[in-house]
Design a protein around this motif. Structure first.
Motif, short mmCIF file in Angstrom:
data_model
loop_
_atom_site.label_atom_id
_atom_site.label_comp_id
_atom_site.label_asym_id
_atom_site.label_seq_id
_atom_site.Cartn_x
_atom_site.Cartn_y
_atom_site.Cartn_z
N GLY A 67 0.81 -1.20 0.00
CA GLY A 67 0.00 0.00 0.00
C GLY A 67 0.85 1.26 0.00
O GLY A 67 0.65 2.17 -0.82
N ALA A 108 -4.30 -1.73 -3.84
CA ALA A 108 -3.77 -0.43 -3.43
C ALA A 108 -3.79 0.57 -4.57
O ALA A 108 -4.15 1.74 -4.39
CB ALA A 108 -2.35 -0.60 -2.89
N TYR A 112 -6.14 3.90 -4.44
CA TYR A 112 -5.49 5.21 -4.30
C TYR A 112 -5.78 6.12 -5.49
O TYR A 112 -6.02 7.31 -5.32
CB TYR A 112 -3.98 5.02 -4.11
#
Length: 235
Positions: A67, A108, A112
């Motif tokens: 992440g 991730a 994001y």
């Protein structure tokens, strides 16, 4: 003893344990739901994982913080002005079978970019240069505004370079490439050298940028403190 055992093969793992050939096990290529770990838990054999299963509350493991790695890479590219950022992962099979790095990096990246108001352009790719070339070409055709690639597939990265150069695109003048968790050797083999997000080795053998250290028993040796990743991306 090095013993290749598929993540879903409990029979082979149980046989190895039953024969008394291992007092302890270091497990690699860990999947989120890994039958090998379940078999070792049931047999009471000590083990540690380079990687992490879905639940590591009672398992010893060390893993890259995918992440943070993805977020820092995206931040670097966004800071350079990129808004259409493609991500080339390992194979579709690696995602389908729950291979930890593939799944965590994919999740991730998608999460994001969505948080930033950007559109994810994620692709799976077989681990070959030719597959990387084909996937990169498809991305360039379907998303002509793409100006950067994040890759977590070393062999495919060579194909990405080939696809870009065959279209007369300069690197990094027209398109930027950053390899995630790639080796110095692969970075140096690229022409021009590929920027990368790197995790420096520790004398203890620990892997920095660690997702989690977990001790399943109180009397195990204290593990070293993980450190943050260091960027070696070059313009």
């Amino acid at each position: 003893m090095l013993w290749p055992i598929p993540h879903d093969d409990t029979r082979m793992m149980s046989s190895l344990v039953a024969q008394g050939q291992a007092d302890g096990v270091l497990m690699m290529s860990v999947h989120l739901d890994d039958a090998r770990a379940d078999a070792l838990d049931a047999a009471g054999v000590p083990y540690a994982m380079i990687g992490a299963t879905r639940d590591i509350s009672s398992r010893s493991s060390v893993d890259i913080d995918f992440g943070t790695t993805v977020q820092e890479t995206v931040d670097r590219l966004v800071g350079l002005g990129h808004r259409e950022i493609a991500f080339i992962n390992h194979s579709s099979q690696s995602l389908a079978t729950g291979y930890g790095p593939s799944v965590r990096a994919d999740q991730a990246y998608r999460a994001y970019l969505t948080d930033l108001g950007l559109s994810p352009i994620a692709r799976t790719c077989e681990d070959t240069p030719s597959a990387g070339r084909q996937v990169a070409a498809e991305i360039l055709d379907s998303h002509p505004g793409v100006t950067s690639f994040m890759t977590m597939n070393e062999l495919a990265t060579f194909g990405v370079y080939s696809a870009l150069q065959s279209r007369g695109l300069s690197i990094p003048g027209d398109v930027s490439i950053i390899g995630l968790a790639t080796s110095m050797g692969v970075s140096e083999m690229s022409n021009p050298h590929s920027p990368r997000w790197m995790f420096p080795a520790q004398p203890s053998g620990a892997s920095p940028s660690t997702r989690s250290w977990r001790n399943s028993t109180a009397n195990r040796p204290r593990l070293p403190t993980p450190q943050s990743p260091a960027s070696t991306a070059r313009e």
